[in-house]
Enzyme design. Sequence first.
Site, PDB file in Angstrom:
ATOM      1  N   ASP A 347      59.471-112.812  72.566  1.00 53.29           N
ATOM      2  CA  ASP A 347      59.161-111.513  71.983  1.00 53.29           C
ATOM      3  C   ASP A 347      57.713-111.132  72.297  1.00 53.29           C
ATOM      4  O   ASP A 347      56.802-111.950  72.170  1.00 53.29           O
ATOM      5  CB  ASP A 347      59.367-111.606  70.462  1.00 53.29           C
ATOM      6  CG  ASP A 347      59.112-110.302  69.750  1.00 53.29           C
ATOM      7  OD1 ASP A 347      59.807-109.315  70.040  1.00 53.29           O
ATOM      8  OD2 ASP A 347      58.209-110.266  68.888  1.00 53.29           O
ATOM      9  N   GLU A 383      59.724-110.297  77.287  1.00 47.79           N
ATOM     10  CA  GLU A 383      59.679-108.897  76.879  1.00 47.79           C
ATOM     11  C   GLU A 383      58.287-108.432  77.291  1.00 47.79           C
ATOM     12  O   GLU A 383      57.308-108.724  76.608  1.00 47.79           O
ATOM     13  CB  GLU A 383      59.883-108.746  75.377  1.00 47.79           C
ATOM     14  CG  GLU A 383      59.901-107.296  74.935  1.00 47.79           C
ATOM     15  CD  GLU A 383      59.996-107.137  73.430  1.00 47.79           C
ATOM     16  OE1 GLU A 383      60.713-106.223  72.977  1.00 47.79           O
ATOM     17  OE2 GLU A 383      59.347-107.898  72.696  1.00 47.79           O
TER      18      GLU A 383
END
Length: 702
Positions: A347, A383
């Site tokens: 993330d 990401e």
Amino acid sequence: MRVWPGSPAPLGATFDGNGTNFALFSDHATKVELCLFDRPGARVEQRRVPFAERTNGVWHAYLPDVRPGQLYGYRVHGPWDPALGHRFNPAKLVLDPYARAFGRELDWDTALFGFERGTDGDGPPDMSDSAPFATLAVVSGHEPFDWLGDRRPVRPWSDTVIYEAHVKGATARHESIPPALRGTFLGLACPPFIEHLLGLGVTAVELLPVHAHADEWEIAETARTNYWGYNTLSFFVPDARFATSSATRTREFKMMVRALHEAGLEVILDVVYNHTAEGGHLGPTLSWRGIDNRSYYRLDPGRPSRYEDFTGCGNTLDLRHPRGLQLVMDSLRFWVTEMHVDGFRFDLTTVLARDSPEFTPRAPLLQAIAQDPMLAGVKLIAEPWDVGPGGFRLGQFPAGWSEWNAYFRDDVRRFWRGDAGMLSKLAYRLSGSSDLFGTARRGPTASINYVIAHDGFTLADLVSYREKHNDANGEGNRDGETNNFSWNCGVEGPTDDATVLEQRDRHRRNLMTTLIVSIGVPMISGGDEVGRSQQGNNNAYCHDSPLSWTPWRLQDRDRDFLAFVRRLVTFRMSHPVFRRSTFLNGAGHAAADVRWLRPEGGEMTPADWAAGDRRALGMLLDGRTIPQRTARGEPIVGATLLVLFNASDADLAFELPAADAAGSWILVLDTAEPTRPAQPIGDQRTLAVPAGSLVVLQKLTA
């Protein structure tokens, strides 16, 4: 109680069969006390054990009388001086960052805050005892687990199809799964769900965060929950909400992995190492802040009482510090070696690669992962953005990484919505995004292609809503992405209009087919294949309810769509021309592996690419030019395929390639007629492609 000097390594609580070694890093502490509790409901510790030994910033002791099952926490003494970045407060019981299990979950109370509430957080410390409410770690012993000869599926990126899922949401409403197992790790391990995955044709399950998390104070106060779980409290402990019993959570996770592996499915974890559940300077003291705030977090150089917040969540873990880097690396190794996972989706990965403070592909964490033999062969997904300056870094991660391709998502949505000037962008996305990854000498598998992910509209909502409808989140509809490139087909939200419903179904098929026939690594958002809707909510992070769970009682139209998606994925896996590991060469080479065609015939010209009013394109992929070889070194020869895209408002007659005329093609997919069987097109020199649809043809071989 006997206390021996012990060892500074390994960090955490380690039972060796005779006693337990405790080791806690805190470079700036003046005193560390181990607090032992006799039962989960205890409001105060039974005994405090001060550590007398300190080696290289690690406080340690060996307790020969402590056995597995012992509950514990720490009180760490040191300066309370927010202006210098120190927030020590021994009134706050803090969690061991290396805990392997919890004996008691967090119970929200104002006593968990290290400062006096109602102040700016920089005033005097709050001395109320947080022990009755804090998370308690528990000493773990060696619990044997029979992996039954578990072997990780060995699958190259080019043959991977990812299914993104939430552990609870995937099975919470699945009536073929025993009620006690729905929404758990064991629910994912049940045959009905595994059979669904296998029938769908996916090869890897990417799970939203499974690390133990804490709901934010603001969410807990309003009786909501952080359903997605992007608020980590421990990097080693599975979340109790996904287990039938808190005490068996680790074992149940292993059982899930074993079952998925047995079915040939890889397990990828969505991991959050960029920030922690302690939030900003007004957040609680749960672990790292009270242990060594200055070492674990990135502080604002101009104002150390505040944090460098590149995450939008209040704090940023400092991976420039050796102990912060060690914490993440130890966690990754744990999940690979002990829990047998196959990969990670990181993330906000740009945060993890920020140095001082700019992004660099040579950041310590990226280099540490690259050289670690325990992580060799593990799938790595970035990401590639954060909320800091210069945070969007798509295409800039080093070799060995794949990246969520937001351009694929947006460009495909915009093309099918009918936006002008999208043909060249669509061509790049279909062919693996060489404009993003080619300059770095990476291949198309560096691109994780997706149209839908967990954060945004579901596929059913993308074709049913033009605007977000997030009022149920309690934030005045201000949260969530505003620019979604969605199209409601003329009606906002639910409708009984058969014409609108048919158009929405075709739009879904167009988007999903484009995803599946594109070169790169496709990712399907769990539930999209069965029509999951969030009623127009594109940020349902706080809804642990049927709003977010996958429905399994399907209407006919969703059952038909599921059958279509299954057919699509099977088609992809049958044709190696879609699963290339190198970029296409194009028409400028002797053996053109791709030709971009005009509906009226001939190849696209520079003027055609620049024409903003063109909304149709043909992609001819030559299956004889695939460069990769089999494991035995034999050439791979696939079928030649022609994909015709028509996003215009009018039916178009596509002229078929002259060299492959009369009788040389078979129509295999048609989004306007999804149940149409494969059939030869006879001696047709042109093919009518209805408005807002695409067809796929396969060249017949002699």
